[in-house]
Design an enzyme around this catalytic site. Structure first.
Site, PDB file in Angstrom:
ATOM      1  N   TYR A 188       0.825  -1.249  -0.009  1.00  0.00           N
ATOM      2  CA  TYR A 188       0.401   0.013   0.178  1.00  0.00           C
ATOM      3  C   TYR A 188       0.701   1.046   0.419  1.00  0.00           C
ATOM      4  O   TYR A 188       0.548   2.246  -1.301  1.00  0.00           O
ATOM      5  CB  TYR A 188      -0.853   0.216   1.701  1.00  0.00           C
ATOM      6  CG  TYR A 188      -2.055   1.690   1.514  1.00  0.00           C
ATOM      7  CD1 TYR A 188      -2.265   0.833   0.267  1.00  0.00           C
ATOM      8  CD2 TYR A 188      -1.889   2.178   1.978  1.00  0.00           C
ATOM      9  CE1 TYR A 188      -3.956   2.180   0.553  1.00  0.00           C
ATOM     10  CE2 TYR A 188      -2.844   3.508   2.424  1.00  0.00           C
ATOM     11  CZ  TYR A 188      -3.807   3.120   1.421  1.00  0.00           C
ATOM     12  OH  TYR A 188      -4.607   3.758   1.529  1.00  0.00           O
ATOM     13  N   LYS A 193       1.068   4.226  -2.492  1.00  0.00           N
ATOM     14  CA  LYS A 193       0.950   5.642  -2.074  1.00  0.00           C
ATOM     15  C   LYS A 193       2.092   6.907  -2.489  1.00  0.00           C
ATOM     16  O   LYS A 193       2.100   7.745  -2.788  1.00  0.00           O
ATOM     17  CB  LYS A 193       0.444   5.673  -1.115  1.00  0.00           C
ATOM     18  CG  LYS A 193      -0.685   4.828  -0.720  1.00  0.00           C
ATOM     19  CD  LYS A 193      -2.404   4.944  -1.834  1.00  0.00           C
ATOM     20  CE  LYS A 193      -3.504   4.962  -1.215  1.00  0.00           C
ATOM     21  NZ  LYS A 193      -4.978   5.846  -2.137  1.00  0.00           N
TER      22      LYS A 193
END
Lengths: 81, 244
Positions: B152, B156
């Site tokens: 993740y 990002k």
């Protein structure tokens, strides 16, 4: 479609949209070196030609274009192909 | 001025709040969703009930063909997308040693590949308009890192580098590209973590609480506006002072 029609449209786009001097626009003029049109500008020109002549220019072919004449050749080939 | 705004993952959480905010600001809003049609419909109903314009469009935004079809449909029905909010995101948390390739690929595809696909699709219309806003929702995880979120956080952080590059590419055409990086926001995604973790996080936030989706939407609304014309390539951290 006449080749001159494509040339004339491309010239108009260069003059009207990008402020290039009409006298500088020759078939062998290089967009980036001679006319100071950046790579994004070339992409935009090709998009405008696509819209105007109803053709689709694949990214791989668009990347090969460096001169005014090559752009005209490509559009002409798409129209007649 | 009213624009067509597309919000990926707009049916729930931050995306829902962004959709409502952009509609309140006068934009015609496209609510993209992957699976939850009822939730997406509810967002559109909320917008139209207030006199706004909105439509739903289903698409897996990590899929090339689905993104092409989505933009085609939107352009036919509402016109060119001039505000793109890349919000769709998923988590598949786990320690790296236990993180299989599927968990990695799914997160990168939905969170980062989608940003590439949608931004590229939107850019043609924005170039024609000589005006555009691309706003991507990142995360404080992508800036500070977070154990259990290697996939993740990578997705990002990738959004931030992507946005800075594109900002330089197309800044001269009145198209700005920015990122909003939320901290801990009360959504379904963070609810999965449980109240204990939420309380522990809140104790580290300078403002002393978790954030609300509307507070992220306000940042997106600003970046989408004409007021933000001179802001590009930036990451606006909206985290209540968590990562200071």
């Amino acid at each position: 479609m006449e080749r001159t029609e494509i040339e004339s449209k491309l010239t108009d786009l260069l003059v009207d949209e990008l402020g290039i001097e009409r006298d500088d626009i020759r078939s062998d003029a290089k967009f980036e070196e001679d006319l100071d049109v950046d790579s994004l500008g070339v992409v935009e020109l090709l998009m405008a030609l696509e819209d105007n002549f109803g053709v689709k220019i694949p990214d791989e072919e668009a990347e090969q274009i460096t001169t005014v004449g090559e752009a005209v050749d490509l559009v002409e080939a798409k129209l007649n192909g | 001025m009213s624009r067509v705004a597309l919000v990926t993952g707009g049916s729930r959480g931050i995306g829902r709040a962004v959709a409502l905010r952009l509609a309140a600001d006068g934009h015609a809003v496209v609510v993209n969703y992957a699976a939850n049609m009822a939730a997406a419909d509810e967002v559109v109903e909320a917008i139209t009930a207030n006199g706004g314009t909105a439509m739903v469009v289903q698409a897996d935004v990590g899929d090339t063909d689905a993104v092409s079809a989505m933009f085609k449909e939107v352009e036919e029905r509402l016109g060119r997308v001039e505000v793109l909010v890349n919000n769709a995101g998923i988590t598949r948390d786990g320690l790296l040693l236990r993180m299989g390739p599927d968990a990695w690929d799914q997160v990168i595809e939905t969170n980062l590949r989608s940003v590439y696909l949608c931004s590229r699709a939107a850019m043609r219309g924005m170039l024609r308009s000589r005006w555009g806003r691309i706003i991507s929702v990142s995360s404080i995880s992508g800036i500070s890192g977070n154990p259990g979120q290697a996939n993740y956080a990578a997705s990002k952080a990738g959004i931030i580098g992507f946005s800075k590059s594109i900002a330089r590419e197309i800044g001269s055409r009145n198209i700005t590209v920015n990122v909003v990086a939320p901290g801990f926001i009360e959504t379904d995604m963070t609810e999965e973590l449980g109240t204990e973790i939420a309380q522990e996080v809140a104790s580290r936030v300078a403002v002393g609480r978790l954030g609300r989706p509307e507070e992220i939407a306000a940042a997106v609304g600003y970046l989408a506006s004409d007021d933000a014309a001179y802001v590009t390539g930036q990451t606006l951290v909206v985290d209540g002072g968590l990562a200071l």
